[in-house]
Design a protein around this motif. Structure first.
Motif, PDB file in Angstrom:
ATOM      1  N   HIS A  30      55.845  99.469  58.946  1.00  0.00           N
ATOM      2  CA  HIS A  30      55.905 100.082  57.610  1.00  0.00           C
ATOM      3  C   HIS A  30      55.415  99.067  56.581  1.00  0.00           C
ATOM      4  O   HIS A  30      55.206  97.887  56.909  1.00  0.00           O
ATOM      5  CB  HIS A  30      57.335 100.543  57.292  1.00  0.00           C
ATOM      6  CG  HIS A  30      58.360  99.446  57.308  1.00  0.00           C
ATOM      7  ND1 HIS A  30      58.627  98.664  56.204  1.00  0.00           N
ATOM      8  CD2 HIS A  30      59.183  98.981  58.287  1.00  0.00           C
ATOM      9  CE1 HIS A  30      59.567  97.778  56.502  1.00  0.00           C
ATOM     10  NE2 HIS A  30      59.922  97.948  57.763  1.00  0.00           N
ATOM     11  N   VAL A  31      55.239  99.499  55.335  1.00  0.00           N
ATOM     12  CA  VAL A  31      54.667  98.629  54.298  1.00  0.00           C
ATOM     13  C   VAL A  31      55.723  97.880  53.488  1.00  0.00           C
ATOM     14  O   VAL A  31      55.403  96.983  52.719  1.00  0.00           O
ATOM     15  CB  VAL A  31      53.786  99.442  53.316  1.00  0.00           C
ATOM     16  CG1 VAL A  31      52.677 100.163  54.065  1.00  0.00           C
ATOM     17  CG2 VAL A  31      54.631 100.443  52.528  1.00  0.00           C
ATOM     18  N   LEU A  32      56.992  98.235  53.654  1.00  0.00           N
ATOM     19  CA  LEU A  32      58.054  97.668  52.817  1.00  0.00           C
ATOM     20  C   LEU A  32      58.454  96.264  53.260  1.00  0.00           C
ATOM     21  O   LEU A  32      58.226  95.870  54.409  1.00  0.00           O
ATOM     22  CB  LEU A  32      59.271  98.595  52.838  1.00  0.00           C
ATOM     23  CG  LEU A  32      58.993 100.028  52.349  1.00  0.00           C
ATOM     24  CD1 LEU A  32      60.178 100.923  52.629  1.00  0.00           C
ATOM     25  CD2 LEU A  32      58.634 100.027  50.869  1.00  0.00           C
ATOM     26  N   ALA A  33      59.078  95.532  52.337  1.00  0.00           N
ATOM     27  CA  ALA A  33      59.494  94.160  52.610  1.00  0.00           C
ATOM     28  C   ALA A  33      60.721  94.130  53.525  1.00  0.00           C
ATOM     29  O   ALA A  33      61.468  95.110  53.611  1.00  0.00           O
ATOM     30  CB  ALA A  33      59.816  93.447  51.298  1.00  0.00           C
ATOM     31  N   PRO A  34      60.959  92.999  54.195  1.00  0.00           N
ATOM     32  CA  PRO A  34      62.100  92.879  55.114  1.00  0.00           C
ATOM     33  C   PRO A  34      63.451  93.119  54.451  1.00  0.00           C
ATOM     34  O   PRO A  34      64.401  93.553  55.111  1.00  0.00           O
ATOM     35  CB  PRO A  34      61.990  91.440  55.615  1.00  0.00           C
ATOM     36  CG  PRO A  34      60.548  91.112  55.484  1.00  0.00           C
ATOM     37  CD  PRO A  34      60.094  91.805  54.235  1.00  0.00           C
ATOM     38  N   GLY A  35      63.546  92.854  53.143  1.00  0.00           N
ATOM     39  CA  GLY A  35      64.819  93.023  52.452  1.00  0.00           C
ATOM     40  C   GLY A  35      65.105  94.448  52.015  1.00  0.00           C
ATOM     41  O   GLY A  35      66.200  94.745  51.529  1.00  0.00           O
ATOM     42  N   GLU A  36      64.140  95.349  52.171  1.00  0.00           N
ATOM     43  CA  GLU A  36      64.314  96.735  51.742  1.00  0.00           C
ATOM     44  C   GLU A  36      65.307  97.470  52.652  1.00  0.00           C
ATOM     45  O   GLU A  36      65.365  97.222  53.857  1.00  0.00           O
ATOM     46  CB  GLU A  36      62.969  97.467  51.766  1.00  0.00           C
ATOM     47  CG  GLU A  36      61.976  96.985  50.728  1.00  0.00           C
ATOM     48  CD  GLU A  36      62.233  97.584  49.366  1.00  0.00           C
ATOM     49  OE1 GLU A  36      63.094  98.488  49.262  1.00  0.00           O
ATOM     50  OE2 GLU A  36      61.574  97.149  48.408  1.00  0.00           O
ATOM     51  N   HIS A  39      63.912  98.906  55.963  1.00  0.00           N
ATOM     52  CA  HIS A  39      63.695  97.993  57.099  1.00  0.00           C
ATOM     53  C   HIS A  39      64.986  97.799  57.876  1.00  0.00           C
ATOM     54  O   HIS A  39      64.987  97.826  59.116  1.00  0.00           O
ATOM     55  CB  HIS A  39      63.161  96.651  56.614  1.00  0.00           C
ATOM     56  CG  HIS A  39      62.870  95.688  57.729  1.00  0.00           C
ATOM     57  ND1 HIS A  39      61.891  95.917  58.665  1.00  0.00           N
ATOM     58  CD2 HIS A  39      63.460  94.509  58.080  1.00  0.00           C
ATOM     59  CE1 HIS A  39      61.870  94.918  59.544  1.00  0.00           C
ATOM     60  NE2 HIS A  39      62.808  94.057  59.216  1.00  0.00           N
ATOM     61  N   GLN A  40      66.071  97.616  57.157  1.00  0.00           N
ATOM     62  CA  GLN A  40      67.358  97.425  57.825  1.00  0.00           C
ATOM     63  C   GLN A  40      67.750  98.683  58.604  1.00  0.00           C
ATOM     64  O   GLN A  40      68.325  98.597  59.700  1.00  0.00           O
ATOM     65  CB  GLN A  40      68.432  97.083  56.787  1.00  0.00           C
ATOM     66  CG  GLN A  40      68.146  95.813  55.989  1.00  0.00           C
ATOM     67  CD  GLN A  40      67.882  94.613  56.877  1.00  0.00           C
ATOM     68  OE1 GLN A  40      68.618  94.353  57.827  1.00  0.00           O
ATOM     69  NE2 GLN A  40      66.822  93.875  56.573  1.00  0.00           N
ATOM     70  N   TRP A  45      68.205 101.660  63.843  1.00  0.00           N
ATOM     71  CA  TRP A  45      67.707 102.697  64.758  1.00  0.00           C
ATOM     72  C   TRP A  45      67.249 102.070  66.077  1.00  0.00           C
ATOM     73  O   TRP A  45      67.612 102.546  67.158  1.00  0.00           O
ATOM     74  CB  TRP A  45      66.550 103.432  64.087  1.00  0.00           C
ATOM     75  CG  TRP A  45      65.677 104.222  65.002  1.00  0.00           C
ATOM     76  CD1 TRP A  45      66.050 105.271  65.790  1.00  0.00           C
ATOM     77  CD2 TRP A  45      64.271 104.045  65.212  1.00  0.00           C
ATOM     78  NE1 TRP A  45      64.953 105.753  66.483  1.00  0.00           N
ATOM     79  CE2 TRP A  45      63.858 105.023  66.148  1.00  0.00           C
ATOM     80  CE3 TRP A  45      63.319 103.162  64.684  1.00  0.00           C
ATOM     81  CZ2 TRP A  45      62.533 105.134  66.571  1.00  0.00           C
ATOM     82  CZ3 TRP A  45      62.007 103.268  65.112  1.00  0.00           C
ATOM     83  CH2 TRP A  45      61.622 104.229  66.041  1.00  0.00           C
ATOM     84  N   ALA A  46      66.482 100.996  65.967  1.00  0.00           N
ATOM     85  CA  ALA A  46      65.965 100.332  67.170  1.00  0.00           C
ATOM     86  C   ALA A  46      67.098  99.829  68.063  1.00  0.00           C
ATOM     87  O   ALA A  46      67.050  99.975  69.296  1.00  0.00           O
ATOM     88  CB  ALA A  46      65.055  99.179  66.768  1.00  0.00           C
TER      89      ALA A  46
END
Length: 336
Positions: A30-36, A39-40, A45-46
């Motif tokens: 995805h395009v979002l930063a790790p802190g978004e 992402h968490q 989910w993973a």
């Protein structure tokens, strides 16, 4: 590097992974930063998928466009590569036109949703509707794109300008930054403004140089981008509720055991609903207060002539030939 060579390299990575690790591996980007928050949520989910498949399915999550640009990733997906991506209906509308309706102004309001909880319930009904099932089937069978979930909502977008916006006429003559996709451009134009496509990272400079008079963004966008330094008003028009689609290769997905397919979809839905409600109910208010503390003035939703904006928004659906798609979903969701 050609797309075919890139695909060969990607597949090579997964062959090595299959030998030394999990039976099935997916690289999801995805395009979002790790802190978004997103992402968490993807990491959650993973982890859930790996645990529930006893390690047979491993999902590696890559933020900040680390896997590449969206166009190339979707091409890999269509060719069967074990990769996934966070996209939206405007992008998928390039393959199945009518699905792009979900990215137009006030879509969720036309569906009758007034609260975050109602928005999620509407999305659940849309997923089960004959029309959406038809679109999803076409995406999968004709274009090789499998939609895992579209319960991932990034919050409401409002107009941020240097004058208060309460009715469509207040936007007349204003150059408003919005993404370049037709769904966004036509929506902003229909609401009364002049849409201008500017890269997200260039909004601050564009305002400074008067290339634009404002933008349409979430509170988090405004605060994290420091736009409170150059724009004074946040008018709570809530014209867009950005609904994201999580996609993978249909060929890869259908190669999995049925029980693993179910786990992947169910856990994706669960993570999406959880993070979406958090964003809409908690984070939006948190960032709103932060913007106020930085000196921004808020024009509350109670002062916005929403009915007038919604009436104007209908022109975008007409211009893009999506009126029938909207009306059909309304009929199926509301039972009219």
């Amino acid at each position: 590097m050609s797309r075919r060579l890139l695909l060969i390299l990607v597949l090579g990575v997964f062959l090595v992974s299959a030998v030394f690790g999990a039976k099935y591996t997916l690289r999801f980007g995805h395009v979002l930063a790790p802190g978004e928050p997103y992402h968490q949520a993807f990491l959650k989910w993973a982890k859930a998928v790996e645990e529930k498949t006893n390690g047979d399915v491993r999902i590696e999550v890559f933020p900040s466009s680390q896997l590449g640009v969206e166009e190339d990733i979707i091409e890999q997906i269509r060719m069967g590569a074990p990769v996934g991506w966070n996209t939206d209906s405007a992008r998928l509308g390039m393959y199945v036109k009518d699905i792009g309706v979900m990215n137009l102004a006030y879509f969720i309001d036309f569906m009758g949703a007034k609260t975050p909880e109602e928005a999620i319930e509407v999305l659940k009904k849309i997923k089960q509707s004959p029309t959406m099932q038809k679109w999803l089937k076409e995406l999968e069978q004709r274009f090789g794109i499998k939609v895992l979930s579209f319960y991932w909502v990034q919050g409401y977008r409002h107009f941020v300008t240097n004058k208060p916006i309460r009715k469509p006429e207040d936007l007349n003559g204003l150059r408003i930054r919005t993404p370049g996709a037709p769904a966004w451009q036509e929506s902003i134009r229909s609401l009364g403004a002049i849409p201008v496509a500017v890269n997200f990272g260039e909004i601050y400079t564009a305002v400074q140089t008067r290339a634009v008079d404002g933008a349409e963004l979430t509170y988090a966008n405004v605060y994290n981008g420091g736009l409170y330094e150059v724009l004074k008003y946040m008018s709570e028009t809530g014209h867009f509720l950005l609904i994201n689609f999580e996609i993978v290769s249909a060929d890869w997905f259908n190669s999995l055991p049925k029980e693993y397919q179910k786990i992947i979809e169910e856990e994706m839905d669960k993570a999406g609903i959880e993070v979406s409600l958090k964003i809409m109910k908690e984070l939006e208010e948190e960032y709103k207060q932060k913007c106020i503390e930085k000196g921004m003035a808020v024009i509350p939703a109670s002062e916005i002539d929403k009915e007038a904006f919604m009436e104007k928004a209908k022109q975008a659906y007409k211009n893009l030939g999506l009126e029938n798609a909207l009306n059909q979903l309304i009929k199926e969701v509301k039972g009219e």
